[in-house]
Design a protein around this motif. Structure first.
Motif, PDB file in Angstrom:
ATOM      1  N   VAL A 164       0.847  -1.180   0.000  1.00  0.00           N
ATOM      2  CA  VAL A 164       0.000   0.000   0.000  1.00  0.00           C
ATOM      3  C   VAL A 164       0.887   1.236   0.000  1.00  0.00           C
ATOM      4  O   VAL A 164       2.074   1.154   0.325  1.00  0.00           O
ATOM      5  N   ASN A 165       0.356   2.393  -0.388  1.00  0.00           N
ATOM      6  CA  ASN A 165       1.162   3.604  -0.267  1.00  0.00           C
ATOM      7  C   ASN A 165       0.687   4.454   0.904  1.00  0.00           C
ATOM      8  O   ASN A 165      -0.328   4.155   1.539  1.00  0.00           O
ATOM      9  N   GLN A 166       1.428   5.505   1.196  1.00  0.00           N
ATOM     10  CA  GLN A 166       1.131   6.307   2.384  1.00  0.00           C
ATOM     11  C   GLN A 166      -0.213   7.022   2.239  1.00  0.00           C
ATOM     12  O   GLN A 166      -0.999   7.070   3.192  1.00  0.00           O
ATOM     13  N   ASP A 167      -0.494   7.573   1.070  1.00  0.00           N
ATOM     14  CA  ASP A 167      -1.765   8.281   0.867  1.00  0.00           C
ATOM     15  C   ASP A 167      -2.950   7.353   1.093  1.00  0.00           C
ATOM     16  O   ASP A 167      -3.937   7.727   1.745  1.00  0.00           O
ATOM     17  N   GLU A 168      -2.880   6.146   0.542  1.00  0.00           N
ATOM     18  CA  GLU A 168      -3.969   5.178   0.716  1.00  0.00           C
ATOM     19  C   GLU A 168      -4.144   4.810   2.185  1.00  0.00           C
ATOM     20  O   GLU A 168      -5.272   4.643   2.668  1.00  0.00           O
ATOM     21  N   SER A 169      -3.019   4.693   2.894  1.00  0.00           N
ATOM     22  CA  SER A 169      -3.077   4.371   4.325  1.00  0.00           C
ATOM     23  C   SER A 169      -3.773   5.483   5.100  1.00  0.00           C
ATOM     24  O   SER A 169      -4.614   5.232   5.974  1.00  0.00           O
ATOM     25  N   GLU A 170      -3.435   6.726   4.770  1.00  0.00           N
ATOM     26  CA  GLU A 170      -4.048   7.861   5.471  1.00  0.00           C
ATOM     27  C   GLU A 170      -5.544   7.931   5.203  1.00  0.00           C
ATOM     28  O   GLU A 170      -6.333   8.238   6.107  1.00  0.00           O
ATOM     29  N   VAL A 171      -5.953   7.636   3.974  1.00  0.00           N
ATOM     30  CA  VAL A 171      -7.381   7.628   3.656  1.00  0.00           C
ATOM     31  C   VAL A 171      -8.093   6.543   4.464  1.00  0.00           C
ATOM     32  O   VAL A 171      -9.154   6.778   5.046  1.00  0.00           O
ATOM     33  N   TYR A 172      -7.510   5.353   4.513  1.00  0.00           N
ATOM     34  CA  TYR A 172      -8.137   4.233   5.204  1.00  0.00           C
ATOM     35  C   TYR A 172      -8.347   4.537   6.688  1.00  0.00           C
ATOM     36  O   TYR A 172      -9.390   4.216   7.263  1.00  0.00           O
ATOM     37  N   PHE A 173      -7.334   5.167   7.304  1.00  0.00           N
ATOM     38  CA  PHE A 173      -7.407   5.446   8.739  1.00  0.00           C
ATOM     39  C   PHE A 173      -7.983   6.838   9.038  1.00  0.00           C
ATOM     40  O   PHE A 173      -7.973   7.274  10.194  1.00  0.00           O
ATOM     41  N   ASN A 174      -8.454   7.501   7.997  1.00  0.00           N
ATOM     42  CA  ASN A 174      -9.100   8.812   8.141  1.00  0.00           C
ATOM     43  C   ASN A 174      -8.189   9.816   8.827  1.00  0.00           C
ATOM     44  O   ASN A 174      -8.566  10.504   9.787  1.00  0.00           O
ATOM     45  N   LEU A 175      -6.962   9.920   8.311  1.00  0.00           N
ATOM     46  CA  LEU A 175      -5.958  10.820   8.869  1.00  0.00           C
ATOM     47  C   LEU A 175      -5.637  11.930   7.877  1.00  0.00           C
ATOM     48  O   LEU A 175      -5.756  11.753   6.658  1.00  0.00           O
TER      49      LEU A 175
END
Length: 373
Positions: free
Chosen positions: A243-254
């Motif tokens: 996964v990339n960082q942007d996708e991770s932030e979207v998933y965790f609502n950050l």
């Protein structure tokens, strides 16, 4: 005994030398496409020259890719873009889709890959089939006469970086629970299942359950930030997440940059993921696992970027190839970085010169040589 033609003789000689060669490896050695090799093998079996299936023992490692396939149309600006006017570009047409791209990369690396996907029964699919069939088994692609094959159009700036993208992916809605249930019996015998997030959330839920029951290694390669909503909150049964960082932030609502890449990686572990790789553009890629191993690896920077389309998919495929072949996380990630490094220097979504031997040699040049200095 029935006579053999030239290609049958060539294949038989290879099988004599190594009865464990896969059809993909035979095709790569003899410069034949995969479907031609399959036909030759059938003929050799019928003629009594091959007994049993020792030559495809590696096929016992059933690997399936599940996800999107589409036509990619890329438009690269020759000058900075101006609104409300015609902008000069160069254009190209290729085949794409995260699941399909990963599958082709792995096919070119010598693996036998079956793709589960959906497409319209149209000219676009015929083009995809023509370009993909030498490397991917497409027998499990379901065709719909009343829908269009997915299409993706990207606008790249003068440096080759994507600025805008348009995606007609409505047919992907057909990749739902009813659709995946048709394939659960064959997937229960899978060694590895690689899936992108073009499929519906219910498909991921079914695959997570299947992985826990059958022991198949499940690997997820997300598509984009918006598609992260297709990923369930509980991820027990997921072996690898790339996964990339942007996708991770979207998933965790950050908010962007709210947490470090390492912190995001540990969030994924808390969700039940066994191994997580988080890419972050030109910044170090982070890897960690449930055994608390941690890596931060700097990707090599390509000085001659032509087109970044497919970079993430080629990176994921290199990692997956290393994982399946028992390499360490460090080596696997370096293979992925190497594949992406050379892919972005071409106009191709999946580079045509890719092979297992070449990728390993390229990795040594990029990483081992540097470590020795």
């Amino acid at each position: 005994m029935e006579q053999l033609n030239t290609n049958e003789q060539r294949v038989l000689e290879l099988v004599r030398q190594d009865p464990y060669l896969t059809q993909a490896e035979i095709g790569e050695t003899l410069n034949l496409n995969r479907s031609t090799v399959a036909t030759i093998i059938q003929a050799l079996t019928r003629k009594g020259r091959i007994q049993g299936r020792a030559y495809v023992v590696k096929d016992a490692m059933n690997v399936y890719c599940i996800g999107g396939m589409n036509i990619d149309r890329n438009y690269r600006l020759l000058e900075p873009m101006l609104p409300q006017t015609s902008n000069p570009v160069t254009s190209s047409v290729s085949v794409g889709g995260v699941g399909r791209n990963v599958a082709e990369n792995l096919g070119r690396l010598g693996m036998d890959i079956t793709l589960l996907s959906v497409a319209g029964n149209d000219q676009d699919y015929q083009y995809i089939k023509q370009q993909s069939e030498p490397y991917i088994n497409l027998n499990k692609v379901k065709l719909y006469s009343d829908q269009s094959t997915s299409a993706y159009s990207a606008i790249l700036d003068t440096e080759g970086e994507m600025r805008y993208a348009l995606a007609d992916m409505s047919i992907a809605d057909q990749m739902n629970r009813e659709w995946i249930n048709e394939y659960l019996s064959i997937l229960s015998n899978a060694s590895y299942i690689i899936v992108d997030l073009n499929v519906q959330k219910e498909v991921i839920e079914e695959l997570l359950n299947l992985s826990k029951q059958s022991g198949a290694k499940l690997i997820i390669v997300p598509v984009s930030g918006p598609k992260m909503s297709h990923l369930p909150k509980h991820l027990e049964g997921l072996d690898w997440l790339i996964v990339n960082q942007d996708e991770s932030e979207v998933y965790f609502n950050l908010e962007a940059g709210q947490e470090s890449t390492e912190q995001l990686a540990h969030r994924w572990l808390d969700c039940g993921v066994q191994h997580v790789v988080i890419t972050s553009g030109k910044r170090p890629t982070v890897y960690t696992n449930q055994q608390e191993e941690y890596l931060a690896i700097q990707p090599p920077l390509q000085p001659n970027v032509v087109d970044v389309t497919g970079a993430g998919d080629s990176n994921a495929a290199g990692i997956i190839y290393g994982c399946i072949h028992g390499l360490s996380a460090q080596e696997s990630i370096e293979l992925g970085m190497t594949n992406a490094y050379h892919t972005v220097a071409t106009h191709q979504t999946v580079r045509s010169d890719l092979s297992a031997t070449q990728l390993k040699e390229e990795r040594e040049l990029l990483f081992e040589t540097k470590k020795g200095n």
